[in-house]
Design an enzyme around this catalytic site. Structure first.
Site, short mmCIF file in Angstrom:
data_model
loop_
_atom_site.label_atom_id
_atom_site.label_comp_id
_atom_site.label_asym_id
_atom_site.label_seq_id
_atom_site.Cartn_x
_atom_site.Cartn_y
_atom_site.Cartn_z
N ASP A 1 -11.91 5.56 -3.36
CA ASP A 1 -12.89 4.35 -4.11
C ASP A 1 -13.58 4.78 -5.05
O ASP A 1 -14.57 2.77 -5.48
CB ASP A 1 -13.47 3.86 -2.73
N ILE B 1 -3.74 0.72 -3.11
CA ILE B 1 -4.30 -1.18 -3.43
C ILE B 1 -6.46 -0.89 -2.74
O ILE B 1 -6.51 -0.93 -1.24
CB ILE B 1 -3.41 -1.89 -2.12
N ASP B 2 -6.73 -1.09 -3.42
CA ASP B 2 -8.38 -0.88 -3.55
C ASP B 2 -8.87 -2.07 -3.63
O ASP B 2 -8.19 -2.96 -4.90
CB ASP B 2 -8.51 -0.18 -4.42
N THR C 1 -8.11 -4.18 -0.71
CA THR C 1 -6.88 -4.45 0.32
C THR C 1 -6.77 -6.36 1.09
O THR C 1 -6.09 -6.88 0.59
CB THR C 1 -6.82 -3.86 1.44
N ASP D 1 -6.07 5.25 -4.43
CA ASP D 1 -5.94 3.74 -3.88
C ASP D 1 -5.13 3.46 -4.37
O ASP D 1 -5.08 2.77 -5.21
CB ASP D 1 -7.68 4.18 -3.99
N ASP E 1 0.71 -1.21 -0.01
CA ASP E 1 0.08 0.35 0.19
C ASP E 1 0.97 1.35 0.31
O ASP E 1 1.10 2.48 -0.61
CB ASP E 1 -0.72 -0.01 1.41
N GLU F 1 -5.23 7.79 0.23
CA GLU F 1 -5.69 7.12 0.92
C GLU F 1 -4.25 6.82 2.11
O GLU F 1 -4.45 6.93 3.64
CB GLU F 1 -5.87 5.77 1.04
#
Length: 356
Positions: A290, A138-139, A141, A136, A46, A71
């Site tokens: 998101d 890592i959308d 996770t 984001d 991330d 994020e």
């Protein structure tokens, strides 16, 4: 093409970040998972992904004022005991950027302080004025931790409107997942890059090759009985019972396809499904990162993205979306029927809740 320079930079940034994430996912270590106040897991990837995107956008677009709404911040990485993770992130980022053909080359290895600064460039609040990148890193996770679907999701806002979006989906098959409950079959070639700019359509190409992109379009299905619908994999992320009620009212026969992350938006943009329903639990506030990239990828492919009341999503209010109940996505033929089914199902649920 409008936004050509920005799109080239965004595609490169998201692709490189996805490459970093793929490395980490292959050798995922339990010690790499930290805890956040909302209890969702955050991996070393991330932070690395956010650093790569931040650094690359600034170098490729060095003449522009840079604003990034993202994020993560570096607060946890600055705490005592986090040095090992920070050093691993720094090595991953340096390895990922090595030998890349950058507009403004990196002359020497980046330090841990360089990485912390890059991550903290993502603390912009966004808003209705000017340009803001939205990321984001890592959308999805939980999907990432399971070895399933996730996405690096990067979009660009201009005066509060989405003008560009890129979705790098390393585990999404290049072939359609329509009717496939398992969205990451091991036998299929995987890795998709979706991108869209305002007024120019949506395109898909393999994530790890120079193959020519193909223009994609949402499903043209008109009869809801023939439609399939996507929803979040995790029940904690969406009210599956409400989605089921809506599907029943529409006469949808196929079972839901449950997928993590904005990979759903990418799959919808190429017609793998016809409907996406997202109804978070009461009190949850949707964050713009998101949905920014996914929303334009779908709308430029001919789809419609609204809240449950039929209003277009408003990304001009900062980090959060003010929504009526949830988010729904469909093509223009199905959307009126979907909106009615959503309203009727929500009304029934409210009556049932009030009688308890």
């Amino acid at each position: 093409m409008a936004y050509e320079k920005e799109l080239d930079a965004a595609k490169k940034a998201a692709s490189l970040a996805a490459r970093l994430c793929q490395k980490v996912q292959k050798a995922l270590l339990q010690s790499d998972v930290q805890s956040k106040s909302d209890k969702s897991p955050v991996t070393v990837a991330d932070y690395g992904s956010q650093a790569v995107v931040s650094l690359l956008l600034q170098r490729e677009l060095s003449s522009e004022t840079f604003s990034l709404v993202a994020e993560e911040d570096s607060a946890d990485l600055r705490k005592e005991g986090s040095q090992d993770i920070l050093e691993r992130i720094t090595k991953l980022v340096n390895d990922t950027l090595a030998n890349e053909d950058l507009h403004k080359p990196i002359d020497s290895a980046l330090s841990t302080d360089d990485i912390l600064r890059a991550i903290d460039c993502g603390t912009s609040e966004g808003g209705p004025n000017g340009r803001h990148w939205v990321l984001d890193p890592i959308d999805g996770t939980k999907g990432f931790l399971r070895g399933d679907q996730y996405a690096v999701a990067l979009g660009l806002l201009e005066d509060g409107k989405v003008v560009l979006g890129v979705l790098a989906c390393p585990n999404l098959p290049l072939a359609s997942i329509a009717g496939n409950k398992n969205s990451s079959s091991s036998s299929e070639e995987k890795g998709c890059l979706f991108y869209a700019t305002l007024g120019s359509g949506t395109y898909m190409q393999p994530l790890d090759s120079k193959s020519d992109p193909v223009r994609v379009h949402v499903s043209s299905v008109e009869n809801p009985e023939d439609a399939s619908f996507f929803e979040s994999f995790e029940g904690a992320h969406s009210l599956h019972d409400l989605s089921s009620s809506i599907a029943n009212k529409l006469g949808v026969k196929a079972p839901p396809v449950r997928i993590d992350s904005q990979a759903k938006y990418g799959a919808l943009s190429r017609g793998d499904g016809a409907i996406y329903l997202r109804f978070p639990h009461k009190g949850y506030r949707e964050k713009i990162w998101d949905h920014v990239a996914g929303a334009i990828v779908v709308t430029e492919a001919g789809g419609i993205v609204t809240d449950a009341g039929g209003k277009e999503l408003d990304f001009s209010k900062g980090k959060y979306l003010d929504l009526d109940t949830g988010i729904i996505v469909a093509n223009e033929k199905i959307m009126p029927l979907l909106l009615k089914a959503v309203r009727d199902s929500i009304a029934e649920q409210e009556i049932a809740d009030s009688s308890l």
